[in-house]
Enzyme design. Structure first.
Site, PDB file in Angstrom:
ATOM      1  N   GLN A 187       0.832  -1.222   0.000  1.00 27.08           N
ATOM      2  CA  GLN A 187       0.000   0.000   0.000  1.00 27.08           C
ATOM      3  C   GLN A 187       0.862   1.265   0.000  1.00 27.08           C
ATOM      4  OE1 GLN A 187      -0.572  -2.686   1.881  1.00 27.08           O
ATOM      5  NE2 GLN A 187      -2.728  -2.992   2.317  1.00 27.08           N
ATOM      6  N   LYS A 212      -1.862  -1.262   9.962  1.00 22.86           N
ATOM      7  CA  LYS A 212      -1.250  -2.181   8.998  1.00 22.86           C
ATOM      8  C   LYS A 212      -0.037  -2.885   9.569  1.00 22.86           C
ATOM      9  CE  LYS A 212      -2.478  -3.187   5.914  1.00 22.86           C
ATOM     10  NZ  LYS A 212      -3.238  -4.481   5.819  1.00 22.86           N
ATOM     11  N   ASP A 236      -6.727   1.406  12.275  1.00 28.09           N
ATOM     12  CA  ASP A 236      -7.960   0.666  12.019  1.00 28.09           C
ATOM     13  C   ASP A 236      -8.822   0.520  13.266  1.00 28.09           C
ATOM     14  OD1 ASP A 236      -6.015  -0.138   9.792  1.00 28.09           O
ATOM     15  OD2 ASP A 236      -8.003  -0.687   9.074  1.00 28.09           O
TER      16      ASP A 236
HETATM   17  O1  MRU Z   1      -5.538  -3.487   4.710  1.00 26.67           O
HETATM   18  P1  MRU Z   1      -5.744  -2.020   4.489  1.00 26.67           P
HETATM   19  O2  MRU Z   1      -5.014  -1.504   3.298  1.00 26.67           O
HETATM   20  O3  MRU Z   1      -7.210  -1.660   4.487  1.00 26.67           O
HETATM   21  O4  MRU Z   1      -5.102  -1.335   5.764  1.00 26.67           O
HETATM   22  C1  MRU Z   1      -5.232   0.049   5.897  1.00 26.67           C
HETATM   23  C2  MRU Z   1      -4.474   0.634   7.007  1.00 26.67           C
HETATM   24  O5  MRU Z   1      -3.848  -0.057   7.790  1.00 26.67           O
HETATM   25  C3  MRU Z   1      -4.573   2.116   7.171  1.00 26.67           C
HETATM   26  O6  MRU Z   1      -3.416   2.622   7.755  1.00 26.67           O
HETATM   27  C4  MRU Z   1      -5.767   2.466   8.068  1.00 26.67           C
HETATM   28  O7  MRU Z   1      -6.924   1.839   7.630  1.00 26.67           O
HETATM   29  C5  MRU Z   1      -5.993   3.917   8.163  1.00 26.67           C
HETATM   30  S1  MRU Z   1      -6.723   4.594   6.700  1.00 26.67           S
HETATM   31  C6  MRU Z   1      -7.005   6.237   6.996  1.00 26.67           C
END
Ligand code: MRU
Length: 357
Positions: free
Chosen positions: A203, A255, A244
């Site tokens: 990401q 993440k 999250d």
């Molecule tokens: O698996 P993902 O790509 O959905 O994980 C996203 C993250 O870990 C982001 O850092 C988190 O959702 C914050 S988004 C503002």
């Protein structure tokens, strides 16, 4: 915020055609494809397969998923529609477990449903559409406010490090951790951003580096295992990450790899800031141990991105998508209502109380 900064809309309703438009984040940065979705199964699929991802964007997509799902039912009374609603809600809730924004948005849609008691089916469906739109629109304001508070902790010319993607495309607009970077750019702060590539789904490389690059921000991509050297070399003055789920004691799921960055930041004396809308704070989770960590398929580690397998066939894998950063490594949690400092067991509930008064 300047019109050019952080305005890519990754989730929105095309009102005229009554379709959910989702920027497919699995094919970025090579292709910019907008999916057109008109049913809840495709919303579930888009969330599970990370076509739409990032905690706030997942919540927004799920809220629209409720609208798309209820719109298609044959229910003719409020009670019949509520029975269908509950099934749709449970179905969408099963798409991913860690980001609490998903459950927060679904619960908020249910609250709205219950407020419409006594109305006819068409009126309830219209209310659900309105509520999903409200959730999306409010998220823009929330992120702008997080950006302002976070910027107050930063200085011009700083080197900033971020992990995963907590940018515009992970939200309705601006992002959480990237919001102060966009705001700072508009004000001439001249930040230098280091983006961790974020194995295994990249990401940071595919999304953050792309997003910041598109906005003309100075961004340098590094592999996850380079965080220590860039900190040791004095290139980073603050870490900004999204999240999250934040537990009541400040433990924060984000993440996979985030907790390692936080530990390194503490070692090198670099402040570690978590940017979190209040919808990501879950006071019902006492500590990070109460947060369910999503496990994802092994091919994300072994074969994805490679022309041939980069691991022995049938090797065992362990692929947790998130980890929990212990609150002791977090310098501050930045919300739309202000900056929370330790002890978080006191500052976070106070923030909620203030936001409701
Ligand atoms: O698996 P993902 O790509 O959905 O994980 C996203 C993250 O870990 C982001 O850092 C988190 O959702 C914050 S988004 C503002």
């Amino acid at each position: 915020m300047d019109k050019s900064s952080g305005v890519i809309q990754s989730v929105r309703l095309d009102d005229e055609r009554d379709r959910l438009i989702i920027l497919d984040q699995t094919v970025l940065p090579n292709k910019k494809i907008f999916l057109e979705i008109d049913n809840m199964k495709d919303v579930w699929d888009a969330i599970y397969h990370l076509k739409v991802r990032g905690a706030p964007a997942i919540g927004i997509a799920a809220a629209y998923g409720i609208y798309l799902g209820t719109r298609k039912t044959d229910a003719s009374t409020y009670d019949e529609l509520y029975e269908e609603f509950k099934k749709i809600k449970d179905y969408l809730a099963s798409s991913r477990p860690t980001a609490v924004n998903l459950f927060w948005a679904l619960n908020r849609m249910e609250k709205r449903f219950l407020l419409e008691k006594g109305k006819n089916v068409d009126e309830v469906k219209a209310a659900l559409k309105e509520e999903a739109e409200n959730i999306r629109a409010e998220d823009e304001k929330v992120n702008e406010s997080i950006g302002k508070y976070a910027l107050s902790l930063l200085k011009p010319d700083m080197g900033l490090l971020t992990h995963c993607n907590a940018g515009a495309i992970a939200t309705s607009k601006y992002g959480t951790a990237l919001a102060p970077i966009y705001l700072g750019q508009d004000q001439g702060y001249n930040f230098k951003v280091y983006a961790d590539e974020t194995r295994p789904l990249l990401q940071g490389a595919r999304l953050t580096a792309w997003e910041l690059n598109e906005a003309g921000i100075d961004v340098t991509l590094i592999c996850d295992n380079m965080v220590s050297i860039v900190m040791k070399e004095g290139k980073v003055q603050a870490v900004l990450v999204g999240c999250d789920r934040v537990a009541a004691n400040g433990d924060t799921a984000n993440k996979i790899g985030t907790s390692g960055v936080a530990i390194l930041a503490k070692h090198y004396g670099v402040p570690f800031y978590v940017c979190a809308p209040l919808s990501t704070v879950d006071l019902e989770c006492k500590t990070g141990d109460d947060i369910e960590i999503e496990l994802r398929p092994s091919e994300e580690i072994t074969t994805k991105w490679y022309a041939e397998s980069m691991a022995p066939k049938d090797v065992k894998t362990y692929n947790p998508a998130f980890d929990v950063t212990d609150h002791q490594f977090i310098s501050a949690i930045i919300t739309e209502d202000g900056i929370a400092y330790a002890p978080f067991t006191e500052s976070l509930p106070k923030m909620f109380e203030a936001s409701q008064s």
